[in-house]
Design a protein around this motif. Structure first.
Motif, PDB file in Angstrom:
ATOM      1  N   VAL A 310       0.832  -1.202   0.000  1.00 60.42           N
ATOM      2  CA  VAL A 310       0.000   0.000   0.000  1.00 60.42           C
ATOM      3  C   VAL A 310       0.869   1.255   0.000  1.00 60.42           C
ATOM      4  N   LEU A 311       1.940   1.245   0.761  1.00 56.71           N
ATOM      5  CA  LEU A 311       2.824   2.403   0.821  1.00 56.71           C
ATOM      6  C   LEU A 311       3.511   2.643  -0.518  1.00 56.71           C
ATOM      7  N   SER A 312       3.922   1.588  -1.193  1.00 56.42           N
ATOM      8  CA  SER A 312       4.536   1.738  -2.515  1.00 56.42           C
ATOM      9  C   SER A 312       3.535   2.309  -3.515  1.00 56.42           C
ATOM     10  N   GLY A 313       2.263   1.845  -3.410  1.00 57.59           N
ATOM     11  CA  GLY A 313       1.237   2.395  -4.291  1.00 57.59           C
ATOM     12  C   GLY A 313       0.990   3.876  -4.035  1.00 57.59           C
ATOM     13  N   MET A 314       1.110   4.306  -2.797  1.00 58.96           N
ATOM     14  CA  MET A 314       0.945   5.720  -2.480  1.00 58.96           C
ATOM     15  C   MET A 314       2.085   6.550  -3.067  1.00 58.96           C
ATOM     16  N   LEU A 315       3.281   6.010  -3.050  1.00 57.76           N
ATOM     17  CA  LEU A 315       4.417   6.747  -3.606  1.00 57.76           C
ATOM     18  C   LEU A 315       4.294   6.922  -5.116  1.00 57.76           C
ATOM     19  N   GLU A 316       3.656   5.957  -5.789  1.00 57.21           N
ATOM     20  CA  GLU A 316       3.490   6.036  -7.234  1.00 57.21           C
ATOM     21  C   GLU A 316       2.213   6.762  -7.640  1.00 57.21           C
ATOM     22  N   SER A 317       1.293   6.963  -6.705  1.00 57.06           N
ATOM     23  CA  SER A 317       0.003   7.573  -7.018  1.00 57.06           C
ATOM     24  C   SER A 317       0.126   9.087  -7.123  1.00 57.06           C
ATOM     25  N   ALA A 318      -0.787   9.664  -7.924  1.00 53.17           N
ATOM     26  CA  ALA A 318      -0.812  11.123  -8.067  1.00 53.17           C
ATOM     27  C   ALA A 318      -1.889  11.763  -7.193  1.00 53.17           C
ATOM     28  N   THR A 319      -2.817  10.941  -6.656  1.00 46.82           N
ATOM     29  CA  THR A 319      -3.932  11.475  -5.868  1.00 46.82           C
ATOM     30  C   THR A 319      -3.838  11.130  -4.385  1.00 46.82           C
ATOM     31  N   SER A 320      -2.980  10.192  -4.038  1.00 46.77           N
ATOM     32  CA  SER A 320      -2.881   9.775  -2.623  1.00 46.77           C
ATOM     33  C   SER A 320      -1.415   9.658  -2.209  1.00 46.77           C
ATOM     34  N   LYS A 321      -0.688  10.742  -2.369  1.00 44.58           N
ATOM     35  CA  LYS A 321       0.717  10.772  -1.977  1.00 44.58           C
ATOM     36  C   LYS A 321       0.840  10.653  -0.460  1.00 44.58           C
ATOM     37  N   PRO A 322       1.864  10.003   0.048  1.00 43.05           N
ATOM     38  CA  PRO A 322       2.051   9.946   1.504  1.00 43.05           C
ATOM     39  C   PRO A 322       2.305  11.330   2.081  1.00 43.05           C
TER      40      PRO A 322
END
Length: 546
Positions: A310-322
């Motif tokens: 989930v954290l890796s997906g957040m780093l790659e996402s444009a709408t749900s950055k950590p």
């Protein structure tokens, strides 16, 4: 006319006045001392009789020189107005004579000056001033009463006194001039949800609908959150189904995030996946808050692989950055588990991501170090906060008090509490929970009583965690009769016991060999089916205050 001998040469003009007939006004001054007469002199009857007998059609000017024995010379110029002016003056004067005012009255329009104010009988239709004043006073008093009671309502809500807040709200609703608004219902629903009163929240919601107030997505989400906080997931899903059937109350990302958190806390991750699918069907994109909730759930369940995914997906996402909340979630996760090295490693990773810490972040570090009795590092973080101008908050002091409370260090615990109050920090429920447990761990049971009395004096909200701390102190002192009285008072105050309450009491009864009491508690626990979330009952013991 008499003038003082010191006036050497004075020229005065006397001309007719529309009200008084004559007016004396200074027009030329050659002396150092002057006298002038105001135009507000009262009318003279002598002048009025003169105007009635001498009807002149033209203006006559008379100049007369009068010599004073002192040698001064006075010049009087008298101008008489024509007949039309005299008639107008007499008419105006008669109007003025009808203006008779009592002491304290405002000199406005007289009853004879406005013909329209008279009826056929010649009497005036005037609203009595006293009646108008009474109506205004009643209206102002009603508004003042409403404002005072409304302030009392919001004061009860702020102090988390849900029962008193409902009583004040019912009192307000009985008044014909009061119309409750959506914001008031929202605050009450949130309060009831946080106080573990989902059924009362639903009753309030139904009352709102009966009163004709249209529901909104936000109000339905607040009701759904009330069930989620009490871990009543089935009821929460039924609220979600109702929202889907209402065109104007469709669930949004906050609705799904609230429900996802309840499923994560209950470790029902299969429901989390189904909710993600529903969001995708409705084109609702999970935000950073949603991802942080799932991230925390996987971490608490020990599913570190899913958490990293989930954290890796957040780093790659444009709408749900950590963000800093993501950072706080991870640090709190490892800190509560006592994994200090992992916590410090992730702290450095997030700093490399460009995420700056905040006051909450430092509070998590302080609480984590305190639980492991690493007082040197705890002090270093507090000094670092001062250096960076981060304020110490109530949560900062609570974490330090809790660190000393767990080991029964009453001296340093009380010193920290005194410093907290000296700096103007407001103590809350967790503060007194830690103080009560700390006194019990130190064997200072007489201080438990004084601490509870101080909490009542400061109007500290008495929730389930507060009563659990008192029950713990009674069990520690082996005072089972007092423990039972506290348990009864807890239920009388509408604070539902949770798993922590029953576990403390069961252990106390087992220690004394009172198996019948243990059996009764087990039966009661199953009957009322209390399944509060982990952070509702024992969050004080397992999580860090941020």
């Amino acid at each position: 006319m008499l003038c003082p001998p010191s006036a050497s040469s004075t020229s005065l003009t006397c001309r007719s006045h529309p009200r008084s007939g004559h007016e004396f006004q200074r027009v030329e001054m050659t002396s150092s001392l002057s006298f002038s007469f105001s135009s507000s002199l009262l009318p003279s009857s002598l002048h009025q009789d003169k105007h009635r007998t001498n009807k002149l059609s033209t203006s006559i000017t008379i100049i007369r020189h009068i010599a004073h024995p002192s040698g001064s010379v006075f010049v009087f110029r008298c101008a008489l107005a024509p007949e039309s002016a005299l008639t107008t003056s007499s008419t105006r004067n008669s109007v003025h004579e009808k203006r008779h005012w009592k002491v304290g009255e405002y000199p406005g329009i007289s009853e004879g000056s406005m013909p329209s104010s008279r009826n056929g009988s010649g009497k005036s239709k005037r609203t009595p001033i006293k009646n108008v004043k009474k109506k205004l006073d009643r209206k102002n008093n009603a508004k003042a009463w409403a404002n005072t009671v409304t302030e009392a309502l919001f004061d009860r809500i702020a102090k988390k006194q849900w029962l008193q807040a409902l009583e004040v709200f019912e009192m307000l609703k009985e008044q014909p001039f009061y119309e409750p608004k959506e914001g008031t219902y929202m605050k009450l629903l949130v309060l009831l949800g946080k106080s573990g009163q989902p059924k009362r929240a639903h009753q309030l919601f139904d009352t709102m609908l009966e009163d004709g107030l249209e529901p909104t997505t936000e109000l339905y989400t607040a009701l759904l959150a009330a069930y989620c906080r009490s871990n009543l997931i089935d009821e929460a899903f039924s609220i979600l189904d109702k929202m889907k059937a209402l065109p104007l109350c469709q669930p949004d990302v906050y609705t799904y995030s609230t429900l996802i958190k309840a499923c994560v806390d209950a470790c029902q991750f299969e429901l989390v996946e189904s909710l993600y699918e529903q969001m995708a069907e409705r084109l609702i994109t999970p935000n950073t808050v949603t991802q942080n909730i799932v991230l925390s759930g996987y971490g608490k369940a020990g599913k570190l692989e899913q958490m990293e995914r989930v954290l890796s997906g957040m780093l790659e996402s444009a709408t749900s950055k950590p963000d800093v909340w993501t950072m706080n979630t991870i640090l709190s996760l490892f800190g509560n588990k006592g994994q200090i090295e992992l916590m410090e490693r992730w702290y450095e990773k997030f700093r490399n991501f460009g995420i700056e810490p905040e006051t909450r972040t430092f509070n998590i570090l302080i609480g984590s170090y305190g639980k492991k009795r690493m007082y040197d590092k705890m002090s270093s973080v507090m000094e670092y906060m001062r250096k960076l101008s981060f304020p110490w908050t109530s949560s900062t002091y609570n974490n330090v008090i809790e660190a000393f409370s767990d080991v029964g260090d009453a001296k340093h615990m009380e010193y920290t509490f005194d410093q907290m109050r000296a700096e103007g920090m407001k103590a809350d429920t967790k503060t007194f929970c830690c103080l009560i447990k700390g006194c019990a761990n130190a064997g200072l049971f007489h201080k438990v009583i004084s601490t509870v009395q101080l909490a009542g004096k400061l109007e500290i909200p008495e929730n389930t965690s507060f009563y659990n701390a008192v029950v713990f102190a009674c069990a520690k002192a082996e005072d089972l009769m007092e423990m039972e009285r506290v348990f009864k008072r807890m239920k009388d105050r509408q604070c539902q016991p949770d798993s922590t309450t029953y576990s403390i009491m069961v252990e106390a009864y087992k220690k004394e060999g009172m198996n019948d009491k243990v059996f009764n508690l087990e039966q009661e626990k199953q009957m009322i089916a209390v399944n509060s979330p982990e952070d509702a009952g024992i969050g004080m013991e397992t999580s860090v205050d941020v």
